[in-house]
Enzyme design. Structure first.
Site, PDB file in Angstrom:
ATOM      1  N   GLY D 149       1.616   7.849  -2.891  1.00  0.00           N
ATOM      2  CA  GLY D 149       0.270   7.511  -3.319  1.00  0.00           C
ATOM      3  C   GLY D 149      -0.375   6.499  -2.383  1.00  0.00           C
ATOM      4  O   GLY D 149       0.277   5.922  -1.505  1.00  0.00           O
ATOM      5  N   CYS D 150      -1.669   6.294  -2.579  1.00  0.00           N
ATOM      6  CA  CYS D 150      -2.430   5.425  -1.683  1.00  0.00           C
ATOM      7  C   CYS D 150      -2.107   3.954  -1.929  1.00  0.00           C
ATOM      8  O   CYS D 150      -1.710   3.229  -1.015  1.00  0.00           O
ATOM      9  CB  CYS D 150      -3.917   5.692  -1.835  1.00  0.00           C
ATOM     10  SG  CYS D 150      -4.508   5.619  -3.536  1.00  0.00           S
TER      11      CYS D 150
END
Lengths: 347, 347, 347, 347
Positions: D149-150
Site C-alpha cells: 500500500g501507499c
C-alpha cells in the site's frame, strides 16, 4: 465606543484585526501604524478595504497612540514589542501584544528559543498569557496581554483539559501540527512562493519550533508539573487553518465518554470551543473565518493511546480573533461581541 | 424581525443564504426545507453551523411555509420553482427565486435554452429581474423576484453602463468568464472531483451556457436594442469567485476617463459596486465573502477595444448576497443591512 | 551524443531543460551556468535531482562553453542574450535562446515593447523563430534559434491554421489566455506569494503584455498581411499550464468540419499537435509534463464567431520542450526524441 | 519484450501503470480490462493518452489474459483479487496485485480489518509482500506479488532500518501520515468533491485505517518481535504525495550520525531511497512523478525522540512504480528500468 489602534497593521494579523475591529459594534479604529508605509492608505495594500476603510498608516509613536487609544494591539516582529512597551504606555492604555515577547514567563526560555535579550523584563509581572478559555475573567485585571500563538492556541486548547487526569502519561505527548501558509506571513521567501509550496507538504522547524516552550509552559501550569513534549509543524498548501493532531498514552483505561467528561467540564460556558460528537473529527474548513476551536478525539484501545485533534483558523482564534476576545474581556463586553460570525464555507 | 425561510437549503446557495440571514440584524430564520433531508439537522450537513444554528430541515410544503414567512427564498434546481410558486403563495409572502425560472422575460428563450416547459407563465408579469443596481427601488413593487445568475450579475454589472453610449460597437461583445468550483454546486460529478479539476483550467459549455440569453436580454434592455454576444465560461481551480473579462470594440475614440464617467454616472450611490482607479484591475480575492462587484478597465488604443473586467464572489453578489440585498429593498431596509462585511482575505 | 549546455540553468525553464535533456537518449549535459550560484550543486537548488544529477554551476563564460558544447541553451532574462551571443559563438555551437531577444524580427517593435536597445541586431538574420510546427526543417539551416514564448506558442498554434482562409475577419481576433504561476518564474514577488495568488484569479498586463507583438508578427506572416489583436493574460492558481481561448469573427459560414479541414491540413504529420473531436475542448491537465498542444473549437452560429482553444504545458511546449524539439530538428533527430512522454495525470 | 496486461485499468493506479509501462523499453502492453467500460477507448477516460495509446478495454477474463501475458497487474477493489486469482493463472503468468488481498500473511488480521472472507488462502504461500527494498531478489522466486500500500510503503521504508536497534522503544511508535487526494481514487464522494476538500485538512480513519496491520506486520518481521503502533492518516489538498512523520522514543542516546549509519547500511545499493543530509527534511514535491522515497530525520534530545520523515509519490512508489519495480525484479531486469525519471517540478 472603545478606541482601538493597531500598531504594525501591514501584515496578515494586522489586517485580520482590522477586519474584525471594523465589524465590531463597540469599537472605533483610531490609528493604524507601520514603519515603512506611513502616509499610505491601508486599502492600497489590501484591496478588500476599498470604499470601506480609508485610514492611512501613521508613524509608530506608541506614547502618542496610547494617549488616544483605549486599547492598542501590537502586531510586530518578535523582539520588537519588548523594546517599545513602557510602564507609561500601560498607564494610558491596554496593550494586547500579538507577538511572542510576553508569552513565556520563564525569560531564560524566551531568550534561549528566540536568541535575543528581553528588553522589558520588569513588565512581565503586569502581563498575562491571554488564552481566554483558560484565564477567563482574570485577564481583565491586567494591562498587558500576551496574545497566544497560533499553533499554541490550538495545541493547548486540545490538551489542557487532560492535564489534571492521572489517566494520561504526560511524558508521552506528541503534537503533529499542520498549518496553512498565512501562518508564515506576508513577507516573501522561497518557501512560500506559490509554485514552491503549492501541491506539496513538508515538516519544518522539526523539534525546533518556538511555539514548543509556549505550549510546554502552559500545559505544565495546567498539569501542575513540568511537561516536555515533541511538537512538529507542517506547511499545508492552503491559505488558512491549523490542525493539531495530539497523541498521549493512557496509563489507565479511558473511554470516549470519560474523555468527553473532561472536556465538557473544562469548557462549559466557553462559547468558542466546540467538542464534536463521537466518531467526528475536526476539519479546518468548518472554522474558517471564525473564532471557533473544534475538538474531536478517539481512544485507540489497541495501543492505549488517545488521539485528540483540534482545529482553528490560525488568523482568527490563532491571532486576531483571540485578540478581540481578549479585548472584550478587558472591557467587560460579552466575549462573543464582534466575533459571532458563522464560519465561511466553502472558501 | 423579518421571518425568512429557505426552500432548498441543502446546497451551497442555500447554505450561504443561511450564513447571511443568520447574521442579519433584522431577520429571523423560520424554516429551512429539503426534499431528501427532512428531519436532519442543518449542521450535520454543514459542520460550520455546529453550536450556532440548530434548525432541522422540514418538508417542502410551500403553502404552509409561505403562511409563516414574510419572505421565502427558493434555491431549487432549474425548472422546479415554476411548478411550485402560485398566486396564492405570492399573496402570503414575498418570493425571491435564486434559480433561473423567472429570469428570462422571453419565455421562448427560456424554453429553448432550458429545454423545458415553463409551468407558471402567468406569474412572469408579477416578477422582476432582481439585479439591484439596475432595478433599484422598483424591485419593492414586486412579489416575485428573479434573483440573477452568478455569471450574469458579473457580466451585466461590468457592461450595462456602456450600453447607452454610441462609442461602442454593440455587436462586438465577447465575455470570457472564469468561475471557482462552488459555481458547480455540491452535487458530485467527475468534473468537480478534486483530482480532476485541481491544477487545471478548461472552458465548458462553449457557446452554449444558459446564462448567455440572460445577459443578452438584460443588456438589450439597457441598450434599447437587441444584443447578441459570445460568452465562454471557464472552470478555475479555486473555491469562490467569478472574473468576467469583457471585450467591446470602439467606434469612437474613448479615454479611460470617458469610460470612467459612464461608470460613475451609472453607479453613483450604489454601495456594492467599486470601480477601481486607472491601472488597477479586479482580482477575485478582494471581494471574497462579500457582496461587492469590483470593476476595472483599459482602453487599448492599438486595437480600439475596451477591456472591462468585473469580479464578484459567485455565492454572495452572484447568489445569496444579492438575494439578501433584494430582501432589504423589498422590506425598505438599508440596502447594505446584514451585508456590510469586509471581504475576507487571505482565504 | 550531443553535448548540451544550459546557460542560466537556475530558473524554472533551465530546470525543465535539464529534466528533459537528462532523459534524452542522445544528449549529454556538459555544463550548466549561473551568475550567482557558481560552485553550488544543482540539486541543492532543486531537490528532485538528488542522487540523479550532480553537476555544479560554472561561470557564464559563453565562449568557453560554446567550444565544449554542440548546443547551448540560453535561459536568461530578456535583454541579456543579445549582449552575449556573438558571431564567434555561433561558429562554435548552435544556440537555442529561450528568451525574447531574437524573437521579433522587427527590432523597433522589440525596442518599443521591451524598452531596451538590442545589442546584436546583426545576428537577427542568422536567427529563426523556432516554432517547430510552423518552420519545420528550415530550422536546421540556422545557428541561432529564437525559442518562442509560452503564451505565443499556444496562441499561434491555435490560430495560425486559420490565417489563410478568407472566412475569418482577421481584424477581430481576441485572445484571452490563462497561465499557471510557473510562468512567472522563481523570482519572489508579492503577486506570486502563495497566499496572494492562491484561490484567486486576475488579469494582468492588460493590453500591454510583451507576447502581443510576437503573436502578431507570426500571425501576420502566416496571414500574409498585418494583424493587430487584443491579448489578455490571466494568472490562474495552479502550477503549470496555459489555456488560450481565441475568438475570431466569421465573414463566411463555416462548419466545425470546415475548420477541422484547415487544422488537419496544417498539422498533418505534426506529432505534438492533437486536435480534439467535435464537442471536446482542451484542459491543461491533459498535457501536463508533455510537449503536446491540444486544440478544440466551436463555431457559434448565433454570433458568427469561431471559438478556438489551445492548451499547453507552459514549461514544456511553451519553453523547454520546444527547445529540445528545436535541438532535435537541428541535429537531424526524430522530432519526438526524448519528448515521447505520456502527460502526467493527475498531478 | 515483456507482455504486460492491466486488469482494472480504469482507476488512477491502473492509469499510472499504463503511463509507466508505456514508457518502459522492455514492455508491450497487451490488454487492459474493465468490468464497466468494455469496448471503450482508454483515452476517452484519460485524455492525456490521446494519439498515444489507443487500446480499448476488454472483458475481465483472467484465464485468457493470463495466457497472453507474461505479467498481469491487478488494480482491483479490495476483496476482488482473492476471488479471481487461481493456481492455473499463476502457472501461466506472473501476477502483481496492487490491492490488499495478499498483503497480510495473518489472514485473521485481513479478515478482521477488511471485514471479508479471503477466498484463496491456499495461494498465500505462493505470494510475497513486494516491498522491493526489503525483499529484494527473493521476489523473483514468487509468482504472486502483493504490491504494498501507499501509506505502508512510505511508513515501512522510513522505520524498517531502525527496528533491529536496541536504541529504540518499539512500543512508542506514532505515525502521522498525510496524503494527497489521488490516494482516494477516482470514485466520487462528498469528501473528495473539490470544494469540500480544497483549502482544508482533516484526519480520517483515526486509529482505524486498514494500512495499520500491514505496517505492523512488516515492522514486526523486521524487528523480530510483535509491534503495535498508532497510525493516523490525513487528507491534504493536493493531488499527489504522501508524507509520513514518524515518532519513536529513544531508550539509549543516539546522534543523527548513529541513525544515519543504520539507514546507510540498510539502503546501500537501493537506488530509490534517498536519505537527506543533516538538517534537511523531505517534501513531497521533490519526488513527484518518480519512484523515489526521500527520508530525513532529527534526534530531539529534549525529549529523547527520533522524528523520522519519509516522502513518496503515492501513485508511483506507493503503487504503480513499485509494481513496475517488482516486475523488473521478476524478469531479471535492472530495478530502475523504465523508472529512471527525474521527479517533475513544479507540478
Amino acid at each position: 465606543m472603545i478606541k482601538a489602534s493597531v500598531v504594525g497593521a501591514s501584515g496578515y494579523v494586522g489586517q485580520e484585526l482590522i477586519r474584525l475591529l471594523w465589524g465590531h459594534p463597540q469599537v472605533e479604529i483610531v490609528h493604524i501604524t507601520s514603519t515603512s508605509k506611513v502616509g499610505e492608505a491601508f486599502h492600497h495594500m489590501y484591496g478588500n478595504y476599498k470604499d470601506i476603510f480609508d485610514k492611512e498608516f501613521v508613524p509608530q509613536d506608541l506614547e502618542k497612540i496610547a494617549e488616544e487609544s483605549d486599547v492598542m494591539f501590537l502586531a510586530l516582529p518578535h523582539g520588537v514589542a519588548s523594546g517599545l512597551v513602557t510602564d507609561s504606555i500601560l498607564k494610558k492604555t491596554k496593550v494586547i501584544d500579538m507577538g511572542a515577547d510576553y508569552r513565556l514567563k520563564d525569560l531564560s526560555e524566551y531568550e534561549a528559543w528566540y536568541k535575543t535579550t528581553h528588553e522589558s523584563p520588569e513588565l512581565m509581572e503586569k502581563s498575562i498569557y491571554g488564552l481566554c478559555e483558560i484565564e477567563g475573567p482574570k485577564i481583565a485585571e491586567y494591562d498587558l496581554i500576551a496574545n497566544p500563538g497560533c499553533y499554541t492556541t490550538c495545541s493547548i486548547l486540545t490538551l489542557a483539559p487532560l492535564m489534571r487526569s492521572s489517566a494520561f502519561d504526560l511524558d508521552s505527548i506528541v503534537i503533529d501540527a499542520k498549518s496553512g501558509v498565512t501562518g508564515a506571513g506576508r513577507g516573501l521567501n522561497l518557501g512560500t512562493h506559490f509554485t514552491e509550496c503549492n501541491e506539496s507538504i513538508k515538516a519544518y522547524s522539526v523539534a525546533a519550533h518556538r511555539h514548543t516552550p509556549e505550549i510546554e509552559e502552559q500545559l505544565s501550569t495546567a498539569a501542575g508539573r513540568s511537561i516536555r513534549l515533541i511538537f512538529t509543524p507542517h506547511l499545508v498548501p492552503m491559505n488558512r487553518g491549523i490542525l493539531a493532531t495530539c497523541y498521549i498514552r493512557l496509563k489507565e483505561k479511558m473511554t470516549w465518554e470519560d474523555v468527553d467528561a473532561l472536556y465538557q467540564d473544562f469548557y462549559k460556558d466557553k462559547p468558542f470551543v466546540r467538542t464534536l460528537p463521537k466518531g467526528s473529527f475536526p476539519e479546518t474548513k468548518w472554522v474558517k473565518g471564525s473564532n471557533y476551536c473544534d475538538i474531536g478525539w478517539k481512544v485507540d484501545e489497541r495501543t492505549n493511546t488517545l488521539v485528540a485533534i483540534g482545529a482553528i483558523d490560525n488568523l482568527v482564534k490563532g491571532a486576531a480573533g483571540q485578540g478581540v476576545q481578549n479585548m472584550n474581556i478587558l472591557f467587560g463586553l460579552k466575549e462573543t461581541e464582534g466575533l459571532d460570525l458563522v464560519p465561511v464555507f466553502p472558501v
